[in-house]
Write a protein that holds these residues in place. Sequence first.
Motif, short mmCIF file in Angstrom:
data_model
loop_
_atom_site.label_atom_id
_atom_site.label_comp_id
_atom_site.label_asym_id
_atom_site.label_seq_id
_atom_site.Cartn_x
_atom_site.Cartn_y
_atom_site.Cartn_z
N ARG A 119 16.17 8.19 -5.87
CA ARG A 119 16.99 7.11 -5.29
C ARG A 119 16.13 5.86 -5.29
O ARG A 119 15.09 5.80 -4.63
N VAL A 120 16.58 4.86 -6.04
CA VAL A 120 15.76 3.66 -6.26
C VAL A 120 16.42 2.44 -5.63
O VAL A 120 17.62 2.21 -5.81
N ALA A 121 15.62 1.69 -4.89
CA ALA A 121 16.08 0.40 -4.38
C ALA A 121 15.36 -0.71 -5.15
O ALA A 121 14.15 -0.63 -5.38
N VAL A 122 16.11 -1.71 -5.56
CA VAL A 122 15.55 -2.86 -6.26
C VAL A 122 15.67 -4.05 -5.31
O VAL A 122 16.77 -4.41 -4.89
N LEU A 123 14.54 -4.64 -4.96
CA LEU A 123 14.54 -5.78 -4.05
C LEU A 123 14.88 -7.04 -4.83
O LEU A 123 14.14 -7.46 -5.71
N GLY A 124 16.02 -7.65 -4.51
CA GLY A 124 16.45 -8.85 -5.19
C GLY A 124 17.70 -8.58 -6.00
O GLY A 124 18.06 -7.43 -6.28
N SER A 125 18.38 -9.66 -6.38
CA SER A 125 19.60 -9.53 -7.18
C SER A 125 19.64 -10.59 -8.28
O SER A 125 20.71 -10.90 -8.79
N VAL A 173 10.88 1.95 -4.40
CA VAL A 173 11.30 0.55 -4.27
C VAL A 173 10.61 -0.26 -5.36
O VAL A 173 9.40 -0.19 -5.53
N VAL A 174 11.41 -1.01 -6.13
CA VAL A 174 10.87 -1.90 -7.16
C VAL A 174 11.11 -3.33 -6.70
O VAL A 174 12.24 -3.74 -6.45
N ASN A 175 10.04 -4.09 -6.59
CA ASN A 175 10.13 -5.47 -6.13
C ASN A 175 10.57 -6.37 -7.27
O ASN A 175 9.89 -6.48 -8.29
N ALA A 176 11.72 -7.01 -7.11
CA ALA A 176 12.21 -7.96 -8.11
C ALA A 176 12.45 -9.32 -7.49
O ALA A 176 13.29 -10.09 -7.96
N ALA A 211 0.81 -1.22 0.00
CA ALA A 211 0.00 0.00 0.00
C ALA A 211 0.85 1.27 0.00
O ALA A 211 0.30 2.38 -0.02
N ALA A 212 2.15 1.15 -0.01
CA ALA A 212 3.02 2.32 0.13
C ALA A 212 3.21 3.04 -1.21
O ALA A 212 3.56 2.41 -2.21
N PRO A 213 3.01 4.37 -1.24
CA PRO A 213 3.30 5.13 -2.47
C PRO A 213 4.79 5.01 -2.82
O PRO A 213 5.66 5.06 -1.95
N GLY A 214 5.06 4.81 -4.10
CA GLY A 214 6.44 4.67 -4.53
C GLY A 214 6.94 3.24 -4.57
O GLY A 214 8.08 2.99 -4.95
N TYR A 215 6.06 2.30 -4.20
CA TYR A 215 6.44 0.89 -4.23
C TYR A 215 5.84 0.22 -5.45
O TYR A 215 4.64 0.35 -5.71
N VAL A 216 6.66 -0.49 -6.22
CA VAL A 216 6.21 -1.25 -7.39
C VAL A 216 6.28 -2.73 -7.03
O VAL A 216 7.36 -3.28 -6.87
N HIS A 217 5.12 -3.35 -6.90
CA HIS A 217 5.11 -4.75 -6.47
C HIS A 217 5.37 -5.70 -7.63
O HIS A 217 6.22 -6.58 -7.56
N GLU A 218 4.64 -5.56 -8.71
CA GLU A 218 4.81 -6.40 -9.91
C GLU A 218 5.55 -5.57 -10.94
O GLU A 218 4.99 -4.63 -11.51
N PRO A 219 6.83 -5.87 -11.23
CA PRO A 219 7.62 -4.97 -12.08
C PRO A 219 7.26 -4.99 -13.56
O PRO A 219 7.45 -3.98 -14.25
N TYR A 220 6.75 -6.11 -14.06
CA TYR A 220 6.47 -6.19 -15.50
C TYR A 220 5.03 -5.77 -15.79
O TYR A 220 4.13 -6.08 -15.00
#
Length: 488
Positions: free
Chosen positions: A193-199, A398-401, A170-179
Amino acid sequence: MEIALVGAGAAAVGLLDALATTSLARVRPGLITVFEPSPHLWRGRPYGPDLDTVLVNAPPAIMSIRHGDPGHYAAWLGESGAAHLDDLLGQPLVPRHRYGDYLAATAEAALRTLRANGWRTRIARARVTGVERRGDRLAVVAADGGRYAADQVALCVGGGEPRDLYSLAAAPGYVHEPYPLARTLAPIPADARVAVLGSGLTAVDVVVSLAARGHTGPITMLSRSGLLPHVWQRPSGHRPAHVTAERVATAHREHGTVPLGHLIGLLRAELAEAGEDFDAFAADLLAAGTEDPVRRLRRQLRSVGDPRIGRRVLQETAHTVGPYAWRLLPESGRARLRRHFRLATSVASPMVPVNAATLLRLLDAGRLTLVPDVRAVEATGGGFAVTAGDSAIHVDAVVNAVNPPPQAVPRAAGELVASLVSGGLAAFHPAGGVVPADPRVQVAGDLAGGGPFITSGIPGIAAQAARTADAMLTLARDESSEAPATLR
């Protein structure tokens, strides 16, 4: 004979192609119905319209949807592949939406072949919510209340959705499904400033696409392990002679099981025949957990043309022989492999050199940072606070990967799977996924239970589709041979 395919992604394409290219002798032609509510037929989640920077993550020989024909995709690509050549790999790497064109062309060709053999085909733009028994037949139930008779049903519904590990939905600025990244990255300001969750590979797609869009702000890849995917090496043409399904099947017949040590022995023999040191190869793999990831990335980019076959064999057979061998392993062997989950995923699903080079360039320029040991990500009202080890980082987006877990039930298929299980037509596998409990039901793709912990790649999906087609046609032939002569 009426066949229902639920879903129209890569698994359904492989199944249709296998049905069309398998002998249909003694099977009376009937009707094949494909159920798919999405507007993007045959492409599934990964291969729909998107940015050109979202590339196919494997050489053409690995991406054939026709099992046993590694040149099928390359033949379709033809001379157009030259425009997408990865100079380091020496192979064409097209945008994933272009690979989606290949899947669509293969599906349409299969449907034409089936129709030429007397089959009727139709596409039902409906979401399936259940399958029921109706006497000696089945009924496919759609969300709009429609019911479709079927003699056999194959689930080709794809994989699950990404996990929301830090409850940020529910957080603004969070992308849960990237595609598709074309849509999800557009709202992110260029200097954010972007954080990508996962590597893993999805995280690589996000970082490379941000850079291609002209992003100037700092990017941080966050993960617990800090492990990057390995880098593909240039194809060598080597075909495994020891790590094969035939050798695994022989061991199973002789011993009733296939211990992990036996599989390791096959790989050891494969390398020994090529004059390579298995122990040195294994030591290098295990060092991935402790070696500096940037140094390892740089070293792997330099060795794209290394002639040694070890990683090539492991990468190929993880998706072709692996799913079959996994089902024959004792639980002790499976548990041992699960302890190396991140390493296995990194090796089995490498990144292409062109993306690896982009990552290294961003790392060297200080525009990308790898941060391991992530413990918490929290929405702060004005961004996100990240706790990693003993340090804290603040980011704007934050982009969830984080990849979906293998064998997860897709949200859209939840009602359907529940119907199959409650009706005794299928069952949940203890390790995840779904297994048929009735021979008239088949499961193809990543939802198939009992498979390994590595998400299915195209080679595994193609092999599974071929096995599913064989099972469906065998059942159809058996039923045809048992039918009264007047009904044949």
